[in-house]
Write a protein that holds these residues in place. Sequence first.
Motif, PDB file in Angstrom:
ATOM      1  N   LYS A  40       0.765  -1.151   0.036  1.00 39.74           N
ATOM      2  CA  LYS A  40       0.049   0.013   0.091  1.00 39.74           C
ATOM      3  C   LYS A  40       0.713   1.387  -0.163  1.00 39.74           C
ATOM      4  CE  LYS A  40      -3.958  -2.073   2.277  1.00 39.74           C
ATOM      5  NZ  LYS A  40      -4.890  -2.399   3.238  1.00 39.74           N
ATOM      6  N   ILE A  41       1.861   1.082   0.758  1.00 37.04           N
ATOM      7  CA  ILE A  41       2.999   2.357   0.942  1.00 37.04           C
ATOM      8  C   ILE A  41       3.436   2.540  -0.563  1.00 37.04           C
ATOM      9  CG2 ILE A  41       5.174   3.165   1.398  1.00 37.04           C
ATOM     10  CD1 ILE A  41       4.700   1.600   4.391  1.00 37.04           C
ATOM     11  N   LYS A  42       3.996   1.445  -1.513  1.00 36.50           N
ATOM     12  CA  LYS A  42       4.413   1.744  -2.730  1.00 36.50           C
ATOM     13  C   LYS A  42       3.046   2.198  -3.571  1.00 36.50           C
ATOM     14  CE  LYS A  42       8.083  -1.924  -2.686  1.00 36.50           C
ATOM     15  NZ  LYS A  42       8.398  -3.387  -3.116  1.00 36.50           N
ATOM     16  N   GLU A  43       2.153   1.652  -3.356  1.00 40.03           N
ATOM     17  CA  GLU A  43       0.985   2.408  -4.249  1.00 40.03           C
ATOM     18  C   GLU A  43       0.838   3.803  -3.964  1.00 40.03           C
ATOM     19  OE1 GLU A  43      -3.713   1.628  -4.297  1.00 40.03           O
ATOM     20  OE2 GLU A  43      -2.455  -0.099  -3.781  1.00 40.03           O
ATOM     21  N   ILE A  44       0.926   4.270  -2.945  1.00 36.69           N
ATOM     22  CA  ILE A  44       0.841   5.721  -2.717  1.00 36.69           C
ATOM     23  C   ILE A  44       2.044   6.492  -3.087  1.00 36.69           C
ATOM     24  CG2 ILE A  44       0.745   7.480  -0.657  1.00 36.69           C
ATOM     25  CD1 ILE A  44      -0.785   5.492   0.982  1.00 36.69           C
ATOM     26  N   GLN A  45       3.272   5.801  -2.906  1.00 35.86           N
ATOM     27  CA  GLN A  45       4.428   6.404  -3.437  1.00 35.86           C
ATOM     28  C   GLN A  45       4.137   6.853  -5.301  1.00 35.86           C
ATOM     29  OE1 GLN A  45       7.205   4.092  -1.878  1.00 35.86           O
ATOM     30  NE2 GLN A  45       7.578   5.159  -0.381  1.00 35.86           N
ATOM     31  N   ASN A  46       3.725   5.625  -6.062  1.00 33.03           N
ATOM     32  CA  ASN A  46       3.618   5.532  -7.235  1.00 33.03           C
ATOM     33  C   ASN A  46       2.313   6.754  -7.647  1.00 33.03           C
ATOM     34  OD1 ASN A  46       5.586   3.841  -7.701  1.00 33.03           O
ATOM     35  ND2 ASN A  46       4.217   2.259  -7.622  1.00 33.03           N
ATOM     36  N   LYS A  47       1.161   6.835  -6.977  1.00 34.79           N
ATOM     37  CA  LYS A  47       0.105   7.367  -7.188  1.00 34.79           C
ATOM     38  C   LYS A  47       0.551   9.106  -7.210  1.00 34.79           C
ATOM     39  CE  LYS A  47      -4.787   7.857  -6.394  1.00 34.79           C
ATOM     40  NZ  LYS A  47      -6.116   7.325  -5.634  1.00 34.79           N
ATOM     41  N   TYR A  48       1.473   9.268  -6.052  1.00 36.86           N
ATOM     42  CA  TYR A  48       1.548  10.639  -5.464  1.00 36.86           C
ATOM     43  C   TYR A  48       2.911  11.364  -5.842  1.00 36.86           C
ATOM     44  CZ  TYR A  48      -3.051  10.178  -3.572  1.00 36.86           C
ATOM     45  OH  TYR A  48      -4.573  10.193  -3.419  1.00 36.86           O
ATOM     46  N   LYS A  49       3.773  10.389  -6.854  1.00 33.44           N
ATOM     47  CA  LYS A  49       5.135  10.614  -6.673  1.00 33.44           C
ATOM     48  C   LYS A  49       5.626  11.917  -7.253  1.00 33.44           C
ATOM     49  CE  LYS A  49       4.839   8.771 -11.613  1.00 33.44           C
ATOM     50  NZ  LYS A  49       5.682   8.044 -12.479  1.00 33.44           N
ATOM     51  N   ASN A  50       4.438  12.585  -7.806  1.00 38.18           N
ATOM     52  CA  ASN A  50       4.959  14.333  -8.075  1.00 38.18           C
ATOM     53  C   ASN A  50       4.261  15.193  -7.243  1.00 38.18           C
ATOM     54  OD1 ASN A  50       5.917  13.449 -10.657  1.00 38.18           O
ATOM     55  ND2 ASN A  50       3.996  13.016 -11.629  1.00 38.18           N
ATOM     56  N   THR A  66       1.569  15.599  -0.377  1.00 32.35           N
ATOM     57  CA  THR A  66       0.168  14.759  -0.168  1.00 32.35           C
ATOM     58  C   THR A  66       0.879  13.076   0.008  1.00 32.35           C
ATOM     59  OG1 THR A  66      -0.914  16.087  -1.658  1.00 32.35           O
ATOM     60  CG2 THR A  66      -1.872  13.748  -1.473  1.00 32.35           C
ATOM     61  N   GLN A  67       1.837  12.661  -0.694  1.00 26.85           N
ATOM     62  CA  GLN A  67       2.383  11.282  -0.521  1.00 26.85           C
ATOM     63  C   GLN A  67       2.358  11.371   0.926  1.00 26.85           C
ATOM     64  OE1 GLN A  67       6.559   9.482  -1.274  1.00 26.85           O
ATOM     65  NE2 GLN A  67       5.497   9.993  -3.172  1.00 26.85           N
ATOM     66  N   GLN A  68       3.334  12.004   1.594  1.00 25.65           N
ATOM     67  CA  GLN A  68       3.628  11.937   3.002  1.00 25.65           C
ATOM     68  C   GLN A  68       2.225  11.843   3.939  1.00 25.65           C
ATOM     69  OE1 GLN A  68       6.761  11.201   4.051  1.00 25.65           O
ATOM     70  NE2 GLN A  68       5.966  11.075   6.132  1.00 25.65           N
ATOM     71  N   ALA A  69       1.232  12.803   3.600  1.00 25.82           N
ATOM     72  CA  ALA A  69       0.197  12.741   4.502  1.00 25.82           C
ATOM     73  C   ALA A  69      -0.645  11.375   4.390  1.00 25.82           C
ATOM     74  CB  ALA A  69      -0.710  13.960   3.811  1.00 25.82           C
ATOM     75  N   LYS A  70      -0.553  10.856   3.027  1.00 23.60           N
ATOM     76  CA  LYS A  70      -1.296   9.450   2.779  1.00 23.60           C
ATOM     77  C   LYS A  70      -0.841   8.420   3.267  1.00 23.60           C
ATOM     78  CE  LYS A  70      -4.899  10.945   0.001  1.00 23.60           C
ATOM     79  NZ  LYS A  70      -6.142  10.723   0.543  1.00 23.60           N
ATOM     80  N   ILE A  71       0.591   8.430   3.498  1.00 24.99           N
ATOM     81  CA  ILE A  71       1.369   7.338   4.242  1.00 24.99           C
ATOM     82  C   ILE A  71       1.101   7.544   5.708  1.00 24.99           C
ATOM     83  CG2 ILE A  71       3.873   6.617   4.561  1.00 24.99           C
ATOM     84  CD1 ILE A  71       4.528   7.416   1.832  1.00 24.99           C
ATOM     85  N   MET A  72       1.244   8.722   6.384  1.00 28.83           N
ATOM     86  CA  MET A  72       0.982   8.750   7.515  1.00 28.83           C
ATOM     87  C   MET A  72      -0.488   8.305   8.066  1.00 28.83           C
ATOM     88  SD  MET A  72       3.629   9.835   8.779  1.00 28.83           S
ATOM     89  CE  MET A  72       3.166  10.004  10.539  1.00 28.83           C
ATOM     90  N   GLU A  73      -1.569   8.615   7.305  1.00 31.54           N
ATOM     91  CA  GLU A  73      -2.824   8.259   7.297  1.00 31.54           C
ATOM     92  C   GLU A  73      -2.937   6.691   7.145  1.00 31.54           C
ATOM     93  OE1 GLU A  73      -5.556   9.779   4.494  1.00 31.54           O
ATOM     94  OE2 GLU A  73      -5.229  11.842   5.152  1.00 31.54           O
ATOM     95  N   LEU A  74      -2.272   5.919   6.366  1.00 28.58           N
ATOM     96  CA  LEU A  74      -1.894   4.673   6.417  1.00 28.58           C
ATOM     97  C   LEU A  74      -1.304   3.944   7.945  1.00 28.58           C
ATOM     98  CD1 LEU A  74      -2.387   2.128   4.467  1.00 28.58           C
ATOM     99  CD2 LEU A  74       0.173   2.447   3.651  1.00 28.58           C
ATOM    100  N   TYR A  75      -0.423   4.498   8.129  1.00 28.52           N
ATOM    101  CA  TYR A  75       0.270   4.138   9.493  1.00 28.52           C
ATOM    102  C   TYR A  75      -0.819   4.261  10.435  1.00 28.52           C
ATOM    103  CZ  TYR A  75       4.795   4.454   7.344  1.00 28.52           C
ATOM    104  OH  TYR A  75       6.210   4.276   6.698  1.00 28.52           O
ATOM    105  N   LYS A  76      -1.645   5.626  10.599  1.00 29.63           N
ATOM    106  CA  LYS A  76      -2.428   5.770  11.753  1.00 29.63           C
ATOM    107  C   LYS A  76      -3.572   4.548  11.480  1.00 29.63           C
ATOM    108  CE  LYS A  76      -5.396   9.175  14.036  1.00 29.63           C
ATOM    109  NZ  LYS A  76      -5.734  10.658  13.778  1.00 29.63           N
ATOM    110  N   GLU A  77      -3.930   4.349  10.389  1.00 37.18           N
ATOM    111  CA  GLU A  77      -5.221   3.209  10.134  1.00 37.18           C
ATOM    112  C   GLU A  77      -4.593   2.133  10.657  1.00 37.18           C
ATOM    113  OE1 GLU A  77      -7.264   0.999   6.161  1.00 37.18           O
ATOM    114  OE2 GLU A  77      -6.212   2.868   6.189  1.00 37.18           O
ATOM    115  N   HIS A  78      -3.300   1.462  10.505  1.00 38.68           N
ATOM    116  CA  HIS A  78      -2.865   0.151  10.821  1.00 38.68           C
ATOM    117  C   HIS A  78      -2.176   0.192  12.239  1.00 38.68           C
ATOM    118  CE1 HIS A  78      -3.743  -2.083   7.083  1.00 38.68           C
ATOM    119  NE2 HIS A  78      -3.612  -0.954   6.671  1.00 38.68           N
ATOM    120  N   ASN A  79      -2.416   1.460  12.843  1.00 36.48           N
ATOM    121  CA  ASN A  79      -1.823   1.537  14.430  1.00 36.48           C
ATOM    122  C   ASN A  79      -0.272   1.215  14.130  1.00 36.48           C
ATOM    123  OD1 ASN A  79      -2.118   2.209  17.180  1.00 36.48           O
ATOM    124  ND2 ASN A  79      -2.180   0.019  17.789  1.00 36.48           N
ATOM    125  N   TYR A  80       0.460   2.014  13.230  1.00 36.65           N
ATOM    126  CA  TYR A  80       1.898   1.756  13.195  1.00 36.65           C
ATOM    127  C   TYR A  80       2.640   2.913  13.592  1.00 36.65           C
ATOM    128  CZ  TYR A  80       6.334   0.708  10.934  1.00 36.65           C
ATOM    129  OH  TYR A  80       7.799   0.878  10.763  1.00 36.65           O
TER     130      TYR A  80
END
Length: 237
Positions: free
Chosen positions: A68-78, A82-96
């Motif tokens: 999922k991290i790779k997916e976000i990185q590819n989707k928001y590579k430019n 936003t990429q960092q914000a989405k990754i942090m949301e993912l971390y929060k969602e999975h309690n990591y």
Amino acid sequence: MGAFLGKLFGGLLKLVFDLVSSIGTEPENFSFYAMAIIVTTIIFKLILLPISLHQSKSTEKVNEIQPKIKEIQNKYKNDPQTQQAKIMELYKEHNYNPMSGCLIMLIQFPIIIAFFNVLRDPVTYVFKDPKVYEAISKNFFWITNLEKSDPYLWGLPLLAAITTYIQSMLMTANVQVDPQAEASQKIMNIFLPLMIFWAAKSFPAGLALYWVVGNIFQIVQQLIMNRSLGKVKEDIK
């Protein structure tokens, strides 16, 4: 903090030494001091076991969300923000917590250094009286004195390097990383054992013995954990 931990582990080593030295006649080629180092190292690793298990669970969790991290990185590579914000949301969602690995290392580091200092200066931390320390046997099979370096490179220095390499390979076996990080990881898996080999041939053999025993404990632990993780993955399939 370091002095307190040094006294704590020094007291533990002295307690173990007193216990093993009371079991009977000391073997000719395996001193009570060597036994005490081995037993204390195992106890030391058992103390750190909960931290090690937490670190492994953290690694497993990041492996689960890596696609999922790779997916976000590819989707928001430019769009790095936003990429960092989405990754942090993912971390929060999975309690990591991405800082958990660093925190675990920060906890372990002073403990490891304290035990290292105990074995480097056993008179100060363990036996208190230089005469008592001088009077005890400190041999271990081919090594006549554990306070001196191993006379043979194929002995504890080589064992320290080999066990370090095996441990590194097992620890990274289930870690998913990108190709660039994987290349760096492979270099470290070779460089670290070489560095440990160089250190083990120079340091007192007692320290090398501690390192080898600790590595063997970690290897067994990692084999059990990797096998358990493999079973979980099979059950998921």
